[in-house]
Write an enzyme that holds these catalytic residues in place. Sequence first.
Site, PDB file in Angstrom:
ATOM      1  N   ASN A  39      -0.441 -20.205   3.096  1.00  0.00           N
ATOM      2  CA  ASN A  39      -0.049 -18.850   2.701  1.00  0.00           C
ATOM      3  C   ASN A  39       0.586 -18.852   1.307  1.00  0.00           C
ATOM      4  O   ASN A  39       0.988 -17.801   0.809  1.00  0.00           O
ATOM      5  CB  ASN A  39       0.950 -18.271   3.716  1.00  0.00           C
ATOM      6  CG  ASN A  39       0.254 -17.913   5.019  1.00  0.00           C
ATOM      7  OD1 ASN A  39      -0.863 -17.408   5.008  1.00  0.00           O
ATOM      8  ND2 ASN A  39       0.905 -18.184   6.138  1.00  0.00           N
ATOM      9  N   HIS A 126       2.049  -8.689  13.966  1.00  0.00           N
ATOM     10  CA  HIS A 126       2.534 -10.064  14.041  1.00  0.00           C
ATOM     11  C   HIS A 126       3.546 -10.260  15.175  1.00  0.00           C
ATOM     12  O   HIS A 126       4.292  -9.346  15.529  1.00  0.00           O
ATOM     13  CB  HIS A 126       3.192 -10.416  12.702  1.00  0.00           C
ATOM     14  CG  HIS A 126       3.545 -11.857  12.559  1.00  0.00           C
ATOM     15  ND1 HIS A 126       4.813 -12.333  12.729  1.00  0.00           N
ATOM     16  CD2 HIS A 126       2.776 -12.941  12.253  1.00  0.00           C
ATOM     17  CE1 HIS A 126       4.819 -13.646  12.524  1.00  0.00           C
ATOM     18  NE2 HIS A 126       3.595 -14.031  12.235  1.00  0.00           N
ATOM     19  N   GLU A 167       1.027  -3.450   9.819  1.00  0.00           N
ATOM     20  CA  GLU A 167       1.022  -4.402   8.714  1.00  0.00           C
ATOM     21  C   GLU A 167       0.208  -3.813   7.574  1.00  0.00           C
ATOM     22  O   GLU A 167      -0.581  -2.886   7.766  1.00  0.00           O
ATOM     23  CB  GLU A 167       0.426  -5.737   9.162  1.00  0.00           C
ATOM     24  CG  GLU A 167       1.324  -6.473  10.121  1.00  0.00           C
ATOM     25  CD  GLU A 167       0.764  -7.823  10.533  1.00  0.00           C
ATOM     26  OE1 GLU A 167      -0.005  -8.433   9.759  1.00  0.00           O
ATOM     27  OE2 GLU A 167       1.086  -8.263  11.650  1.00  0.00           O
ATOM     28  N   SER A 171      -3.087 -10.596   9.162  1.00  0.00           N
ATOM     29  CA  SER A 171      -3.151 -12.009   8.800  1.00  0.00           C
ATOM     30  C   SER A 171      -4.262 -12.768   9.499  1.00  0.00           C
ATOM     31  O   SER A 171      -4.642 -13.844   9.043  1.00  0.00           O
ATOM     32  CB  SER A 171      -1.817 -12.679   9.080  1.00  0.00           C
ATOM     33  OG  SER A 171      -1.515 -12.601  10.443  1.00  0.00           O
ATOM     34  N   ASP A 196       4.868  -3.898   7.344  1.00  0.00           N
ATOM     35  CA  ASP A 196       5.077  -5.324   7.075  1.00  0.00           C
ATOM     36  C   ASP A 196       4.100  -5.746   5.974  1.00  0.00           C
ATOM     37  O   ASP A 196       2.885  -5.768   6.187  1.00  0.00           O
ATOM     38  CB  ASP A 196       4.830  -6.107   8.372  1.00  0.00           C
ATOM     39  CG  ASP A 196       4.992  -7.615   8.177  1.00  0.00           C
ATOM     40  OD1 ASP A 196       4.996  -8.082   7.020  1.00  0.00           O
ATOM     41  OD2 ASP A 196       5.097  -8.319   9.191  1.00  0.00           O
ATOM     42  N   HIS A 199       1.570 -10.231   3.843  1.00  0.00           N
ATOM     43  CA  HIS A 199       0.383 -10.789   3.188  1.00  0.00           C
ATOM     44  C   HIS A 199      -0.085  -9.960   2.003  1.00  0.00           C
ATOM     45  O   HIS A 199      -1.167 -10.220   1.454  1.00  0.00           O
ATOM     46  CB  HIS A 199      -0.742 -10.980   4.216  1.00  0.00           C
ATOM     47  CG  HIS A 199      -0.392 -12.011   5.239  1.00  0.00           C
ATOM     48  ND1 HIS A 199      -0.508 -13.360   4.991  1.00  0.00           N
ATOM     49  CD2 HIS A 199       0.145 -11.894   6.478  1.00  0.00           C
ATOM     50  CE1 HIS A 199      -0.090 -14.038   6.049  1.00  0.00           C
ATOM     51  NE2 HIS A 199       0.319 -13.161   6.967  1.00  0.00           N
ATOM     52  N   LYS A 230       5.358 -16.796   1.345  1.00  0.00           N
ATOM     53  CA  LYS A 230       3.898 -16.779   1.167  1.00  0.00           C
ATOM     54  C   LYS A 230       3.608 -16.717  -0.335  1.00  0.00           C
ATOM     55  O   LYS A 230       3.761 -17.732  -1.010  1.00  0.00           O
ATOM     56  CB  LYS A 230       3.318 -15.633   1.988  1.00  0.00           C
ATOM     57  CG  LYS A 230       3.682 -15.796   3.481  1.00  0.00           C
ATOM     58  CD  LYS A 230       3.086 -14.738   4.361  1.00  0.00           C
ATOM     59  CE  LYS A 230       3.725 -14.683   5.730  1.00  0.00           C
ATOM     60  NZ  LYS A 230       3.593 -15.890   6.550  1.00  0.00           N
TER      61      LYS A 230
END
Length: 378
Positions: A39, A126, A167, A171, A196, A199, A230
């Site tokens: 990541n 997540h 998110e 992910s 979130d 990523h 990440k």
Amino acid sequence: MPERAPRPAPALDARLAALDAAGLRRTPRAPVGRDLTTNDVLGLSRDPAVREALIQALAFGVPHGGAASRLLRGDHPAWTGWEEAVAAWQGAPAARAFSTGYAANVGLMACLPEPGDLVVSDALNHASLIDGLRLSRAQRAIVPHGDLDAAAAALARHDGPAWIVVESVYSMDGDRSDLAGWADLADRTGARLIVDEAHATGLYGPEGQGRVVAMGLRDAVFASVHTFGKALGLAGAAVVGSEALADWLYNRARSFVFSTAPPPFLAAGLHAALGRVRADPALRARPALLADRLRAALGPLDTGPSNTHIVPVITGSAPAAMAWMAALATRGWDARAVRPPTVPEGASRLRLVMHAPLSDDDVDRLASDLLATAPAPA
Ligand SMILES: Cc1ncc(COP(=O)(O)O)c(C=O)c1O
């Protein structure tokens, strides 16, 4: 009365054997081969400028230990300074720093919704969001991934305060959520939106702020979560939002209150990493360009809904994913299989992460190795 003996817990060996039999047992594996799993998508975990900032901080005597909770002696100015920098970067009134993204999500979700509130949560959220929700006493509506209609229906059935949690980039599937759609739904229903950005942070937006800023949605979002392990290549996270939110987290997020502050010298590295991210649009764009190249080369292979730097190649069965991982290892690649419970039953895959240090040639060679070793369709 005869004394009742407690029933012995099932032997762990038997439980591990069951995982083995299902092809689901994980064992620690030292990294070998060309990395396709990281990541650390911008390669900043080895960046010389970040390293130098950390060394300088230590040389100047910035503590290398957090010492205590932020609420006690752990409230080092390094952390308040970092929170101000994150808030300014994000164009938000405030930010609250956490030791990890996991701690941020658990702390946030457990302390925000109250009993009687409804939280609408995307089914692919997540584990940290799910675990936080489990700790909250709010009602939950888990809606199918990206299903705005199901979310709207759940909200329509609820009479009381509501939250939506999604998110920004997912992910495991590597797809982007419809943030504009979620923001619109939140606006129409009065629900508060939490995003979130684990990523997306460092990759999207004019200075790598994430998709919330990239899409002009800062004011439509109640809280966004940004992780620093990440794309920023270090560790930690921040929840971004209003002053009141930051204050509430300081008082009520249990993963913040009852945990030692992260080491203050780390903040110096975070400032340096953020500086690298803000200053280099070409670096930020690189993982997505590599992913476009890979997807284009993979032709018949199933990459699902991926449209980001995360490219799953779906096998369905866990043993097929494991066999493919092993075949790629013989060609020098460290690709990891992702299996249930991380992904749903029947959706096992290789999860390939395109990261800036890979070259175009690496990606072309990877594509041909994937095609040469792909398992036959079931
Ligand atoms: C979407 C998402 N949120 C939160 C986290 C947790 O972040 P951290 O690794 O900093 O604990 C992760 C980690 O994989 C993640 O993928």
